[in-house]
Scaffold this motif. Sequence first.
Motif, PDB file in Angstrom:
ATOM      1  N   ILE A 150     -50.251  76.163  16.629  1.00  0.00           N
ATOM      2  CA  ILE A 150     -49.015  76.500  17.345  1.00  0.00           C
ATOM      3  C   ILE A 150     -49.363  77.031  18.737  1.00  0.00           C
ATOM      4  O   ILE A 150     -48.720  76.699  19.732  1.00  0.00           O
ATOM      5  N   ALA A 151     -50.430  77.852  18.804  1.00  0.00           N
ATOM      6  CA  ALA A 151     -50.873  78.380  20.100  1.00  0.00           C
ATOM      7  C   ALA A 151     -51.352  77.243  21.004  1.00  0.00           C
ATOM      8  O   ALA A 151     -51.024  77.179  22.195  1.00  0.00           O
ATOM      9  N   MET A 152     -52.117  76.315  20.428  1.00  0.00           N
ATOM     10  CA  MET A 152     -52.645  75.174  21.190  1.00  0.00           C
ATOM     11  C   MET A 152     -51.508  74.348  21.791  1.00  0.00           C
ATOM     12  O   MET A 152     -51.595  73.889  22.933  1.00  0.00           O
ATOM     13  N   ALA A 153     -50.436  74.163  21.008  1.00  0.00           N
ATOM     14  CA  ALA A 153     -49.307  73.345  21.471  1.00  0.00           C
ATOM     15  C   ALA A 153     -48.764  73.885  22.793  1.00  0.00           C
ATOM     16  O   ALA A 153     -48.358  73.120  23.672  1.00  0.00           O
ATOM     17  N   ALA A 154     -48.767  75.209  22.931  1.00  0.00           N
ATOM     18  CA  ALA A 154     -48.230  75.804  24.156  1.00  0.00           C
ATOM     19  C   ALA A 154     -49.078  75.454  25.373  1.00  0.00           C
ATOM     20  O   ALA A 154     -48.586  75.426  26.498  1.00  0.00           O
ATOM     21  N   ALA A 155     -50.372  75.176  25.136  1.00  0.00           N
ATOM     22  CA  ALA A 155     -51.276  74.904  26.255  1.00  0.00           C
ATOM     23  C   ALA A 155     -51.250  73.443  26.694  1.00  0.00           C
ATOM     24  O   ALA A 155     -51.774  73.103  27.750  1.00  0.00           O
ATOM     25  N   ILE A 156     -50.650  72.573  25.894  1.00  0.00           N
ATOM     26  CA  ILE A 156     -50.641  71.142  26.222  1.00  0.00           C
ATOM     27  C   ILE A 156     -49.308  70.799  26.868  1.00  0.00           C
ATOM     28  O   ILE A 156     -48.251  71.180  26.369  1.00  0.00           O
ATOM     29  N   LEU A 236     -51.219  84.626  20.193  1.00  0.00           N
ATOM     30  CA  LEU A 236     -51.044  83.663  21.285  1.00  0.00           C
ATOM     31  C   LEU A 236     -49.824  82.775  21.030  1.00  0.00           C
ATOM     32  O   LEU A 236     -49.064  82.464  21.946  1.00  0.00           O
ATOM     33  N   ALA A 237     -49.636  82.379  19.765  1.00  0.00           N
ATOM     34  CA  ALA A 237     -48.526  81.486  19.421  1.00  0.00           C
ATOM     35  C   ALA A 237     -47.194  82.158  19.725  1.00  0.00           C
ATOM     36  O   ALA A 237     -46.309  81.566  20.336  1.00  0.00           O
ATOM     37  N   VAL A 238     -47.064  83.422  19.314  1.00  0.00           N
ATOM     38  CA  VAL A 238     -45.808  84.139  19.538  1.00  0.00           C
ATOM     39  C   VAL A 238     -45.589  84.366  21.034  1.00  0.00           C
ATOM     40  O   VAL A 238     -44.486  84.222  21.552  1.00  0.00           O
ATOM     41  N   TRP A 239     -46.679  84.670  21.715  1.00  0.00           N
ATOM     42  CA  TRP A 239     -46.587  84.994  23.141  1.00  0.00           C
ATOM     43  C   TRP A 239     -46.254  83.747  23.989  1.00  0.00           C
ATOM     44  O   TRP A 239     -45.465  83.805  24.921  1.00  0.00           O
ATOM     45  N   ALA A 240     -46.854  82.620  23.634  1.00  0.00           N
ATOM     46  CA  ALA A 240     -46.774  81.467  24.541  1.00  0.00           C
ATOM     47  C   ALA A 240     -45.819  80.375  24.069  1.00  0.00           C
ATOM     48  O   ALA A 240     -45.662  79.360  24.737  1.00  0.00           O
TER      49      ALA A 240
END
Lengths: 249, 287
Positions: A150-156, A236-240
């Motif tokens: 979920i965190a990675m998804a925010a970076a893409i 990171l997931a919640v934040w981003a």
Amino acid sequence: MRLFFHELKGEQLLYWRSREAAFFTFIFPLLLYVLVSAFYTGDIYGQPAGRVLLAGLLGYGAATTSFAGIAIFLVIRRENGVLKRLRATPLPPAMYIAALLGSTLLVFAIEAAAMIGLARVTYHVGVPDRLGSLALSLLLGAAAFAALGIAMAAAIRSAEGASAVVNLVVLPMAFLSGSFGPTRHFPHVLRAIADVLPLTYLVRLVRSAIVFDQPIWHEPGAIGVVAGWGLVGLVLAVWAFRWEPSESG
Amino acid sequence: MTSAVSIEALTKSYGKLEAVRGISFEIGSGEVFGLLGPNGAGKTTTVEILEGYRKRDGGTVRVLGEDPERAGTEWRQRIGVVLQSSAVYTTLTVREMLALFAGYYRKPRPVDEVIELVGLMEKRNTRIKSLSGGQARRLDLGLALVGDPELIFLDEPTTGFDPGARRAAWATIRALRSLGKTILLTTHYLEEAEQLSDRVAVLREGRIVAHGRPADLMGRSRGAEIRYLRDGEEVVVKTDEPTRTLHELTAQALDAGVELEGLEVRRPTLEDVYLSLTEQDDETVLS
């Protein structure tokens, strides 16, 4: 609860309909197991190769189904506007994420069972005695990788690149962590990198249950590292997390 | 008349860009309200604040009695949304997608009824990825209706439609109106606003520059235009007294024994009013 199962059913339909996801995250780990097991016969560091590789590929399966699968699904859905659209429905966001996780865990459970069955049929690897510890290890790993996904998804930023970017992370990680075979002959630098990767510790946990017949609490350090990565992923997931498509241009 | 939506002095900026600069309007329950304006006028920002997607900078907003910034899932049971761009799972069929969304609502409309209403009966078992753009847009409309909402937001629902599909969508929207639904429609097609809306507001650069029933807006502008050809050149006479001017013109022509070729008297259309209101350099209209 009715809403959860409704969404879970929907997620299952979406998963199996998406041939690319079903192939890369479900069939591919099984295929790799057959391939690497054909390559390494006999023993790996004194242990039967079939067993060691089963542990490695179960770890890889958790990473690819949970981390790669969730990251790719979320990016595609965010970029084509479905996530934004869902926000205007009465489906609570937490329920949506829970159903996506539930669906992913279900897929991974089927995959793990299939792999254990495959190992038994093709390489005469008996069903592990420590099934409870194995299940707990895999659940911990899949949950940690889901949070990281979920965190990675925010970076893409784009749906087109999602699959490539995610595999650029997962495949090297799997090589370094020993999912695909022994790593003791790897250069020092690579082994140092492997020492901080979550998959290294998940594979260690799974190996402890499958190869050494040890209960899960025999490896508290490994549990700590996997759980720690999971927590970092969660924060990171919640934040981003983003519901709306990236601005184009 | 109870109001479904009320906005008072709404403002919203993105960095230095003031997208919405203090607009106010009310939408009565059961009314079709058209928000008109060129791209970048603030239509989508306004609608997305009402839908609960964006936080406003200032002003008060009430949608179905609640502040959309704080409204929860109960409130979302009562609204339907068509976003500006299509948002669907392309691997599902039309029917599967609608059934999935129907499950999110407590009292959904029957899925087949919705499929019928948006005219996708023949495509109900087709995968969404093989629908045309217009068909996917009709599915978006179906997804907005499947929860049987009281209030429906349609953000440019017919952009990219061919004229036939647009008329079909209009018929659907009229059908919704006759069911007593409140509809907020944004569009940059004037004809659409004129055909469907009980009232319209014209937005320009984040402000409302005109507001009222379509007929009243047309009535606001003065007079008429008389056009004819003289020696092959078009002559345009603008007048506040078309009867008198026409009489004088024809009298002169009769005296001179000439025919006024191509004679035409034209009342301004909503389009003329709209263009004069949204014209960037026409400051006089603003006052």
